[in-house]
Design an enzyme around this catalytic site. Structure first.
Site, mmCIF file in Angstrom:
data_model
loop_
_atom_site.group_PDB
_atom_site.id
_atom_site.type_symbol
_atom_site.label_atom_id
_atom_site.label_comp_id
_atom_site.label_asym_id
_atom_site.label_seq_id
_atom_site.Cartn_x
_atom_site.Cartn_y
_atom_site.Cartn_z
ATOM 1 N N ASP A 16 -12.984 10.296 -42.856
ATOM 2 C CA ASP A 16 -14.287 10.945 -42.835
ATOM 3 C C ASP A 16 -15.084 10.384 -41.663
ATOM 4 O O ASP A 16 -15.251 9.167 -41.562
ATOM 5 C CB ASP A 16 -15.011 10.654 -44.155
ATOM 6 N N GLU A 59 -14.271 -14.514 -23.834
ATOM 7 C CA GLU A 59 -13.099 -14.893 -24.620
ATOM 8 C C GLU A 59 -11.898 -14.056 -24.197
ATOM 9 O O GLU A 59 -10.888 -14.023 -24.882
ATOM 10 C CB GLU A 59 -13.367 -14.741 -26.113
ATOM 11 N N CYS A 81 -17.643 -15.072 -29.392
ATOM 12 C CA CYS A 81 -18.743 -14.247 -28.896
ATOM 13 C C CYS A 81 -19.987 -15.046 -28.546
ATOM 14 O O CYS A 81 -20.997 -14.473 -28.119
ATOM 15 C CB CYS A 81 -19.106 -13.184 -29.928
ATOM 16 N N THR A 117 -13.822 -1.063 -33.923
ATOM 17 C CA THR A 117 -14.771 -2.055 -33.389
ATOM 18 C C THR A 117 -14.294 -2.587 -32.040
ATOM 19 O O THR A 117 -14.528 -3.736 -31.696
ATOM 20 C CB THR A 117 -14.996 -3.212 -34.377
ATOM 21 N N SER A 150 -15.257 -12.544 -42.165
ATOM 22 C CA SER A 150 -16.087 -12.723 -40.978
ATOM 23 C C SER A 150 -17.493 -12.163 -41.201
ATOM 24 O O SER A 150 -18.490 -12.765 -40.786
ATOM 25 C CB SER A 150 -15.434 -12.044 -39.768
ATOM 26 N N HIS A 161 -26.139 -10.280 -32.523
ATOM 27 C CA HIS A 161 -24.803 -10.016 -32.000
ATOM 28 C C HIS A 161 -24.264 -8.812 -32.758
ATOM 29 O O HIS A 161 -24.250 -8.793 -33.993
ATOM 30 C CB HIS A 161 -23.917 -11.246 -32.211
ATOM 31 N N LYS A 170 -26.652 -5.411 -41.673
ATOM 32 C CA LYS A 170 -26.361 -6.221 -42.860
ATOM 33 C C LYS A 170 -27.081 -7.563 -42.786
ATOM 34 O O LYS A 170 -27.612 -8.055 -43.784
ATOM 35 C CB LYS A 170 -24.851 -6.440 -42.986
ATOM 36 N N ASN A 219 -18.012 -2.863 -29.043
ATOM 37 C CA ASN A 219 -17.988 -4.330 -29.021
ATOM 38 C C ASN A 219 -17.713 -4.845 -27.615
ATOM 39 O O ASN A 219 -16.803 -4.363 -26.937
ATOM 40 C CB ASN A 219 -16.890 -4.818 -29.971
ATOM 41 N N SER A 251 -17.316 -16.264 -33.714
ATOM 42 C CA SER A 251 -16.375 -16.600 -34.781
ATOM 43 C C SER A 251 -15.687 -17.919 -34.521
ATOM 44 O O SER A 251 -15.568 -18.364 -33.379
ATOM 45 C CB SER A 251 -15.338 -15.484 -34.920
#
Length: 389
Positions: free
Chosen positions: A29, A79, A111, A152, A201, A233, A242, A275, A308
């Site tokens: 979807d 990175e 990051c 992502t 994560s 970030h 979130k 990203n 991370s």
């Protein structure tokens, strides 16, 4: 003395895949990508653009006769390194024609690398106010075709000059940091694609945000209401939302609405790029500067950096008189609007053309790459770059 971000520039290559097209190809979807992930488009990186070439294409936008001779520190946060020994910043120094008397080096911590560079550059300029630093976050986010992380991906570079009496943003003297040895995301030495424990994560990201923002506010005797906006970030834009939702209950309904409105301004560009690891936070900042209609000089912006593995840092910036730049915004929109939309098949082909770590010597066809700086291949195990101007 005020020290902070004086100029900021961004580059992403001339290709993208539409997330609705990708959703249909994966029998998903589209709202799973558009709403659940918060992305509408994703940059696709050709093999002629690596971190060095993209960093140079971003940095050249903010170099002029006034600041070129003042730059005596060059830091590349990435990175997606191109050599286990030689820093990408050395290539960057040469491509941009910067002083041979400048320090140039690379920082790696997922990051977080560009933020580490900014903090080092800020301290450097405080000691040497007549000099400037160039800090670039450049990366290619890769997880592979039909993987959980495929939606992502992305890539690009954000370049910033750090200077005394900055035009855009004065940076806070203090910050709050938190780190722990956590395996939420990593990339072994023999892989160009990252490995990630996605749900874990996300949880760690939110925990680090709550820890660092509360520590910062308490340590600096501030309230959440003192911040006019928060930038995050954004490996995908829903992740920042979130994080924001974690602290919204701490303010009244009017402030919640204001912070949510500013967040929407901060993710306009990331929704179209995806990203870019070390540059993601600063693309969010650039988007806020260009797209907010309510911010004014003197406003305090909260800045949350996460890498991370894991490292988190929260600090603030105060908007200066030159934070709005209509020409910069127009150029940004032109860059994004003029990109070529790839079919899913074309996107998959381009993704799979990325050089392997053990590819040996090879020559790349750069005639279709219109960027000023390109990566041309490897000769005698030495990377080759070209400036078209």
């Amino acid at each position: 003395m005020n020290v902070g971000i004086d100029k900021i520039g961004f580059f992403t290559p001339n290709y993208y895949v539409d997330m609705v097209d990708l959703a249909h190809a994966r029998n998903d979807d589209p709202n799973k990508y558009l709403i659940g992930i918060g992305q509408t488009e994703q940059a696709v990186i050709p093999n002629t653009q690596d971190t060095v070439a993209m960093a140079a294409n971003a940095a050249v936008q903010i170099l002029d006769d006034d600041n070129r001779d003042k730059i005596s520190l060059i830091i590349l946060g990435t990175e997606t390194g191109i050599d286990n020994s030689k820093s990408g910043a050395i290539y960057l120094q040469n491509l941009l024609g910067l002083s041979r008397h400048a320090r140039a080096f690379e920082i790696k911590q997922a990051c977080y690398g560009a933020t580490a560079g900014i903090q080092m550059a800020k301290d450097f300029v405080n000691l040497h106010p007549d000099q400037q630093a160039l800090v670039v976050g450049a990366d290619v986010a890769r997880y592979g075709v039909e993987t959980p992380g495929e939606v992502t991906q992305g890539g690009g570079a954000v370049a910033m000059t750090i200077a005394a009496n900055p035009e855009i943003m004065k940076l806070s003297k203090n910050s709050s940091v938190y780190s722990d040895d956590i395996m939420d995301f990593w990339r072994p030495m023999d892989r160009t694609e990252a490995l990630v424990d996605g749900h874990y994560s996300n949880d760690i990201y939110q925990q680090f945000f709550v820890k660092t923002i509360h520590d910062y506010l308490e340590t600096n005797d501030m309230q959440l209401t003192d911040l006019q906006a928060l930038v995050f970030h954004l490996p995908y834009t829903k992740m920042g939302l979130k994080g924001l939702r974690e602290i919204l209950p701490e303010v009244d309904e009017a402030k919640q609405k204001s912070l949510l409105n500013e967040f929407e301004a901060s993710r306009v560009y990331s929704k179209r790029v995806g990203n870019l690891y070390t540059g993601s936070l600063y693309l969010s900042l650039l988007s806020l500067l260009d797209n907010s209609t309510d911010l004014k000089v003197g406003d305090q912006i909260g800045i949350f950096s996460y890498g991370s593995g894991a490292q988190g840092e929260f600090y603030t910036g105060e908007l200066q008189a030159g934070f709005k730049n209509p020409i910069r915004k127009a150029n940004m929109e032109k860059m994004l609007d003029s990109r070529t939309r790839l079919s899913v098949s074309e996107y998959e082909t381009m993704l799979n053309q990325w050089p392997k770590l053990d590819a040996g010597d090879y020559t790349l066809d750069v005639k279709n790459d219109k960027a000023e700086f390109t990566f041309n291949g490897v000769s005698e195990s030495k990377r080759q770059y070209q400036s078209k101007n």
